[in-house]
Design a protein around this motif. Structure first.
Motif, short mmCIF file in Angstrom:
data_model
loop_
_atom_site.label_atom_id
_atom_site.label_comp_id
_atom_site.label_asym_id
_atom_site.label_seq_id
_atom_site.Cartn_x
_atom_site.Cartn_y
_atom_site.Cartn_z
N GLN A 24 4.64 -59.57 29.79
CA GLN A 24 5.16 -60.35 30.90
C GLN A 24 6.63 -60.15 31.46
O GLN A 24 7.13 -60.67 32.50
N ARG A 145 11.98 -73.88 21.87
CA ARG A 145 10.61 -73.42 22.13
C ARG A 145 10.17 -71.76 21.74
O ARG A 145 11.33 -71.14 21.14
N TRP A 156 21.78 -72.49 26.73
CA TRP A 156 20.65 -73.15 26.52
C TRP A 156 20.65 -74.72 26.88
O TRP A 156 21.63 -75.41 26.43
N GLU A 158 19.14 -77.90 26.41
CA GLU A 158 18.15 -78.20 25.40
C GLU A 158 17.55 -79.61 25.85
O GLU A 158 16.43 -79.78 25.33
N LYS A 159 18.07 -80.19 26.82
CA LYS A 159 17.27 -81.33 27.21
C LYS A 159 16.40 -81.04 28.28
O LYS A 159 15.68 -81.85 28.72
N ASN A 160 16.37 -80.00 28.77
CA ASN A 160 15.52 -79.71 30.01
C ASN A 160 14.60 -78.36 29.50
O ASN A 160 14.56 -77.53 30.55
N GLN A 161 14.02 -78.41 28.44
CA GLN A 161 13.20 -77.33 28.24
C GLN A 161 11.85 -77.58 28.62
O GLN A 161 11.21 -78.41 29.02
N ARG A 162 11.20 -76.35 28.83
CA ARG A 162 9.86 -76.11 29.60
C ARG A 162 8.98 -76.78 28.41
O ARG A 162 8.92 -76.33 27.15
N LEU A 169 2.05 -69.25 27.28
CA LEU A 169 3.51 -68.76 27.22
C LEU A 169 3.85 -68.49 28.60
O LEU A 169 3.60 -67.56 29.37
N ASN A 170 4.69 -69.40 29.16
CA ASN A 170 5.05 -68.95 30.61
C ASN A 170 6.58 -68.33 30.53
O ASN A 170 7.70 -68.68 30.51
N LYS A 172 7.95 -67.09 33.38
CA LYS A 172 8.27 -66.78 34.75
C LYS A 172 9.64 -67.14 34.85
O LYS A 172 10.16 -68.24 34.28
N ILE A 173 10.75 -66.13 35.16
CA ILE A 173 12.16 -66.68 35.35
C ILE A 173 12.63 -66.31 36.63
O ILE A 173 12.13 -65.25 37.39
N ASP A 174 13.85 -66.82 37.19
CA ASP A 174 14.55 -66.06 38.27
C ASP A 174 15.26 -65.15 37.85
O ASP A 174 15.65 -64.84 36.77
N GLN A 177 18.13 -64.94 35.08
CA GLN A 177 17.94 -65.51 33.82
C GLN A 177 17.44 -64.71 32.76
O GLN A 177 16.84 -63.62 33.06
#
Lengths: 300, 414
Positions: A24, A145, A156, A158-162, A169-170, A172-174, A177
């Motif tokens: 990936q 994760r 990181w 931590e409150k907004n994890q996928r 396992l995703n 995909k990033i910008d 990142q």
């Protein structure tokens, strides 16, 4: 040819994850400290791609205060397996004035690694960094994760994890990142040691009991190494039979008294232990939220 | 060693973290330094008991608010085996984390506060565990000490949940009810003297007796290709191996197989695990397979036995649990990741939202965060799938938002 392949669930999971990283991402790297967890990762990566070689380099962020045994071991391993090793030194950032070295009684270069790591990620354009952190080590790590997305500053959220569901396992990033990947997330310290024993993996000698000059402070055993580790005059140097349960920077890794001379002894010792692995990490004792704060800033 | 993964679910203040802390304490899994930290912190808060929730609540915000806000993984072991607990938050807005935790678990503990009985949250937890088809469910009726260990309170909760089970779509669950006090330790690891009317197992005794099956369960064999291994080495000059994990069932050398989507057929020539070759590999194994014939295979393709072909279709129907702030709407486009295969999908229609209190479905235009609903989708390339009911591993997918790249939802194929 052997008849039936028996299952090791944790090993299969780790191999699956490492293969996903290679597929990936464009520029993955394996963060290698010379410790048992990263050595285990190297073995798992070998298994993931055999008969091909490991398709990504190793990166060592060298604090300059490492145990010499670890560095020798690192160089030998890389040579034997024909791997590419990148070393970046914390010392360079200290020399250029980019970071300031701590001084005094609890001085450690452990925190300074973060800056060097982030620099290396940017220099090489790494989009995935495979690390040997485990969820059982520490409370904040328990929330990581497998694929943990970091922003441009390596931070990181931590409150907004996928969400991670099943074993999908995703990745995909910008642009800008990167992802920290933890293939042995679900292993415990004992799982790692049992695996090292079963596989006959070689590890640096400091993991086994040996005689070493040390001194005691705050109920912990510190390496007496005047160049790297600050020592008060009344802190007396003694010779003790010790070993290290975790291997980091010399200034932040405490030894334990031990008679574990072989891998079998070590496994037995861990089984009976009443102290957690990171109990010997001086850097974690700074505050209850020490690890979480460091992780938000980009630490591993 | 054998590993059993358990998800825990409960509402705010049900004492979930305390229960886990209690299990760790009574199984002597808390090391001295952790125990000391708990004692120190309990004292500084002025408690006259040990606050075991401190053993698990990892993030600063959680400790400040005294609640759990993300999935934490906790490890302990007995003589018998190792356990991983996925401790998931109870509040309604964090349902996505509950699905996350439950999706990798073989069993689930649902906590109910004996004083409050079955509440909407309880029904939701039960609904999600049922949707995910988790086989073993333990209902721990907690805080029994605060209702004087009253048997009738326990029985009321039991019969209410049994009624829900009758309304649930998956009937194959084993549901066990245990009266506990996590704070005092009754029936968690040690049998309680306060519940003479309860003759069943303690929580830990019951966990120890659960049969260990993999999360995906037995089904037809599916081998999705993660990557093609082509070593640039003289001794493996013509080697072409397909790396992946086997799901559902065993694969053996000589098996007649079909490669999807090309539908070409071949036979398994070799099964490698590292530098050893095997005749047979069980499900769950991460292996590298070679085929008798030179065929064109790439990442995302799937090898199956020729007499066990899955559905191959560009249209599918699924139950979706929505996990994103931006609602799911008809005609919107997402990336769909089905195992290791990525395609683009367009939402054809959103049929209904399903009430998680088992009261039925209502028509809707969109699925909001934490909604569960029925959806029709179309994909740009044929997908090789099974229904989630028939094959858990090959019957689920995630939807990825193409702007934010976040995992926006999880689908269970019908």
């Amino acid at each position: 040819m052997k008849t039936i392949l028996e299952n090791n669930e944790l090993e299969n999971e780790a191999i699956y994850i490492i293969r996903e990283v290679a597929a990936q991402f464009e520029k993955p790297v394996l963060l290698f400290s010379g410790g048992k967890d990263s050595i285990t990762l190297v073995r798992l990566a070998q298994k993931a791609f055999y008969p091909a070689t490991i398709p990504f380099p190793l990166l060592h962020v060298d604090t300059g205060h490492n145990f010499p045994e670890t560095i020798e071991f690192r160089d030998r391993l890389v040579e034997e397996l024909g791997l590419e090793l990148i070393v970046r030194n914390v010392q360079d950032n200290i020399d250029s004035g980019k970071v300031k070295e701590e001084s005094g009684k609890y001085a450690s270069r452990n925190m300074l690694q973060t800056e060097t790591l982030l620099d290396a990620i940017e220099e090489f354009g790494f989009d995935a960094c495979i690390g040997g952190a485990r969820r059982d080590e520490e409370k904040a790590r328990a929330k990581e994760r497998i694929f943990s997305v970091r922003d441009d500053f390596g931070q990181w959220d931590e409150k907004n994890q996928r969400p991670e569901v099943f074993d999908t396992l995703n990745g995909k990033i910008d642009l800008g990142q990167n992802v920290r990947v933890f293939p042995i997330s679900n292993w415990t310290e004992l799982d790692v040691w049992s695996y090292i024993e079963k596989e006959g993996i070689e590890i640096p000698s400091i993991y086994f009991a040996h005689k070493r000059p040390v001194f005691e402070r705050d109920g912990l055993i510190w390496s007496a190494h005047d160049e790297y580790v600050y020592r008060e005059e009344d802190e007396i140097v003694l010779e003790k039979i010790v070993r290290f349960r975790t291997v980091g920077d010399m200034s932040c890794t405490a030894a334990v008294e031990s008679n574990a001379f072989t891998i079998r002894d070590v496994v037995q010792e861990i089984r009976n232990s009443r102290i957690s692995e990171r109990g010997a990490r001086i850097d974690d004792k700074r505050s209850e939220a020490a690890m979480e704060k460091r992780k938000q800033q980009g630490y591993f | 060693m054998e590993v059993l993964k358990i998800a825990t679910a409960g509402s705010v203040d049900d004492g979930k973290s305390t229960l886990i802390g209690r299990i760790l304490y009574d199984t002597k899994s808390l090391t001295d330094d952790k125990l000391e930290a708990i004692e120190r912190s309990s004292r500084s808060k002025g408690y006259d008991y040990l606050d075991f929730s401190l053993a698990t609540d990892g993030l600063v915000a959680e400790r400040e608010q005294g609640i759990t806000i993300d999935v934490a993984h906790i490890y302990f072991s007995t003589e018998n085996r190792s356990y991983i607990i996925a401790d998931t938050p109870g509040h309604v807005e964090y349902t996505r984390n509950m699905v996350t935790g439950a999706s990798t678990s073989q069993a689930a503990i649902i906590l109910v506060d004996a004083r409050n009985g079955v509440i909407e949250q309880t029904k939701r937890h039960f609904f999600i565990n049922n949707l995910l088809r988790i086989k073993d469910i333990i209902v721990a009726v907690n805080k029994m000490d605060l209702v004087d260990f009253d048997e009738s309170k326990f029985n009321t909760i039991k019969s209410e949940i049994e009624q829900l089970a009758e309304a649930a779509s998956y009937k194959g669950q084993n549901i066990t009810f245990i009266p506990v006090s996590a704070l005092k330790g009754d029936n968690v690891v040690e049998k309680s003297e306060n519940t003479p009317w309860y003759s069943g197992e303690t929580l830990l005794e019951h966990l120890e007796a659960i049969e260990n099956k993999d999360v995906f369960e037995k089904a037809q064999a599916r081998f999705p290709i993660q990557s093609v291994i082509r070593p640039k080495k003289d001794e493996f000059h013509d080697f072409r191996g397909y790396a992946g994990k086997i799901y559902g069932s065993v694969l053996s050398v000589g098996d007649e197989v079909t490669i999807l989507p090309s539908e070409t057929t071949s036979k398994i020539k070799e099964i490698y695990f590292f530098d050893e070759k095997y005749e047979t590999a069980k499900r769950g194994s991460s292996v590298t397979i070679t085929l008798e014939d030179d065929v064109n295979v790439s990442r995302g393709d799937m090898i199956v036995k020729s007499n066990e072909i899955p559905n191959v279709n560009k249209q599918l129907e699924a139950t979706i649990c929505w996990m994103d702030n931006k609602p799911l709407k008809a005609l919107s486009k997402y990336h769909l990741q089905h195992g290791v295969n990525n395609v683009v999908t367009k939402i054809d229609a959103i049929e209904s939202v399903i009430a998680t209190d088992f009261s039925g479905e209502t028509e809707t235009e969109e699925l909001k965060l934490n909604d569960i609903g029925k959806v029709k989708l179309k994909v740009n390339k044929p997908l090789f799938f099974d229904s989630y009911e028939k094959n858990k591993a090959n019957g689920n997918f995630i939807l990825i938002d193409s702007q934010t790249n976040t995992t926006a939802g999880v689908g269970f194929i019908r």
